[in-house]
Motif scaffolding. Sequence first.
Motif, PDB file in Angstrom:
ATOM      1  N   LYS A   7       0.842  -1.201   0.000  1.00 26.63           N
ATOM      2  CA  LYS A   7       0.000   0.000   0.000  1.00 26.63           C
ATOM      3  C   LYS A   7       0.875   1.248   0.000  1.00 26.63           C
ATOM      4  O   LYS A   7       1.842   1.333   0.761  1.00 26.63           O
ATOM      5  CB  LYS A   7      -0.935  -0.003   1.207  1.00 26.63           C
ATOM      6  CG  LYS A   7      -1.833   1.229   1.308  1.00 26.63           C
ATOM      7  CD  LYS A   7      -1.349   2.219   2.328  1.00 26.63           C
ATOM      8  CE  LYS A   7      -2.088   3.543   2.268  1.00 26.63           C
ATOM      9  NZ  LYS A   7      -1.635   4.492   3.290  1.00 26.63           N
ATOM     10  N   ASP A 154      -5.399   2.500   4.252  1.00 23.82           N
ATOM     11  CA  ASP A 154      -4.750   1.465   5.075  1.00 23.82           C
ATOM     12  C   ASP A 154      -5.712   0.301   5.272  1.00 23.82           C
ATOM     13  O   ASP A 154      -5.334  -0.867   5.192  1.00 23.82           O
ATOM     14  CB  ASP A 154      -4.383   2.022   6.467  1.00 23.82           C
ATOM     15  CG  ASP A 154      -3.389   3.168   6.403  1.00 23.82           C
ATOM     16  OD1 ASP A 154      -2.562   3.192   5.477  1.00 23.82           O
ATOM     17  OD2 ASP A 154      -3.437   4.045   7.300  1.00 23.82           O
ATOM     18  N   LYS A 209      -1.863   8.850  13.225  1.00 21.35           N
ATOM     19  CA  LYS A 209      -2.491   8.534  11.936  1.00 21.35           C
ATOM     20  C   LYS A 209      -1.612   7.695  11.019  1.00 21.35           C
ATOM     21  O   LYS A 209      -1.941   7.501   9.853  1.00 21.35           O
ATOM     22  CB  LYS A 209      -2.939   9.818  11.245  1.00 21.35           C
ATOM     23  CG  LYS A 209      -1.790  10.719  10.857  1.00 21.35           C
ATOM     24  CD  LYS A 209      -2.300  11.866  10.004  1.00 21.35           C
ATOM     25  CE  LYS A 209      -1.121  12.685   9.543  1.00 21.35           C
ATOM     26  NZ  LYS A 209      -1.384  13.503   8.393  1.00 21.35           N
TER      27      LYS A 209
HETATM   28 MG    MG Z   1      -2.531   7.464   5.965  1.00 20.41          MG
END
Ligand code: MG
Length: 405
Positions: A7, A154, A209
Motif C-alpha cells: 500500500k 490502510d 495517523k
Molecule cells: Mg494514511
Amino acid sequence: MPRIVMKFGGTSVADLDRIRNVAQRVKREVDAGNQVAVVVSAMSGATNQLVAWVNALDDLHDAREYDAVVATGEQVTSGLLAIALQKIGVPARSWQGWQLPMRTDDAHGKARILEVDGAPMIASMESGQVAVVAGFQGLAPGDRIATLGRGGSDTSAVALAAAVKADRCDIYTDVDGIYTTDPRIVPAAKKLQKISYEEMLELASVGAKVLQIRSVELAMNERVRVQVLSSFQDIPGTLVVDEDEIVEKEVVSGIAYARDEAKITLRNVPDRPGVAATIFGKLAEENVNVDMIVQNISAEGTTDMTFTIGKTDLPRAQAALAEIKEQVGNSEVLVDPNVAKISVVGVGMRSHAGVANTMFKALAEKSINIQVISTSEIKVSVLISAEYTELAVRALHTAYGLDAH
Ligand code: MG
Ligand code: ADP
Ligand code: ASP
C-alpha cells in the motif's frame, strides 16, 4: 508463490516521479517471484482539495455525493500506477472499489467494509497481472460509492490482504516505521522494531495517523501481518505483531495527539434522568461519534455537559443540538475547536500505578491546563488547548523516558 499486498500513501504517489518510483518497487517484488496487489491513496493534498470543494458548496451536504467526489482521487492514482507499471513491462490493471467489489455499509463518509470477494483478485494475481486497487473506496447498498473515512486506504489494504490470504501487507509511507510518537514533532522519537496489535490499536484510536484504526482492528482479527515502512528508503520498518511476540514490555510505549476534535459544552443542563440519552441519542442518529464526555454534578439542579466530537462533524452536531435544545432544556452551547487530545499508551499500565500522575505532573511543570481527562486500561488521555500540542507531546516523551539517547 508468496502473495503480498503493498500500500502506498499520498506522499508516496504525490507526483509522476514518485509514481514511477512506486512502479519500480512493485516491479522488484514481482521480479522476486511474488504475486502482487497494490493499494494506492490519492496524490498528497488531493483528498483535502476535494473535501474543501464539497464543504464550500454546503457543509451540511449529502454524504453520498461527498463520497462520489472524494473517491475520485484514488481513481486517478490507480490508473496512473497501472500505466507506469505497463510502461516498464509489468502487466497491470486498475480496480475501483465498485469493481472488486469492496462491499461496505451505508455510513457514507466513514463506511465500514463488510465483505470483499477475493476470487477475482486472486485470479488476476495468479495470471501474473498486478492488481492496482483504488484505496479508501467501496460499494455501499444501493450501488452508491462509499469512502472509508480519512486514512482509509490502510484499511482497504488490510481488507484486501485478508481477502486474498496474503502472506504480508506492507504499508509504505513517508516515515520509515512506527515510532514512540510522531517523529515529525519529536525528533528524539524512537523507532520500534515491533509493536503489538493492542498498542497500535490504542495509538491509532487516539490519533496516531500512521495507520487508520480500522486497519489495525482488521489486521488483529484476521491475523494479517502488517509492516509499516518507507517508500523512499530501503530499510526495515516496524512489524505489528501479537503481544506475546514482544519481549521487552515498556510501561508506556507511545504518545499520540489528535487535533481533529472539537469541544462542545452544553451549559445548565437539567440534572434529571434521560438527558444524556436524549443528547447522545440524537448525535448518534446523526452519525456523529462522541469521544470524551464529562459531566459535573451541581447543587442547583443543573449541570454542564462537556464532550468532544470530530471537527468535521461540527456543522451537523450543532444543527442537531439546536433541534433538541427545547427538549433538553440547556442554556447556551459553547464550541471550542482549538483543542488537542494528548494520550499516553502502554500495555504495561495494567500492572503499574502512577502512570497518569506522571502525565499530570509533566503537564503542570509546563503550566499546561488540563480540560478533560479520560482513561482506559492501557491509555490515559487529556484534552488541552491546541497551542500546547507540541510542547505537551515533547514533555511527556521525556517524562516517560522515551527519548532516544
Ligand atoms: Mg494514511
Ligand atoms: P500516508 O499518506 O502514507 O498514509 P499518513 O500521513 O497517513 O501517511 O501517515 C504517516 C504520518 O503519520 C507520518 O508522516 C507521521 O507524521 C505520522 N505519525 C503520527 N504518529 C506516528 C508514529 N507514532 N510513528 C510514525 N509516524 C507517525
Ligand atoms: N486519500 C484518503 C485520505 O486522504 C485516504 C488515504 O490516504 O488513506 O484520507
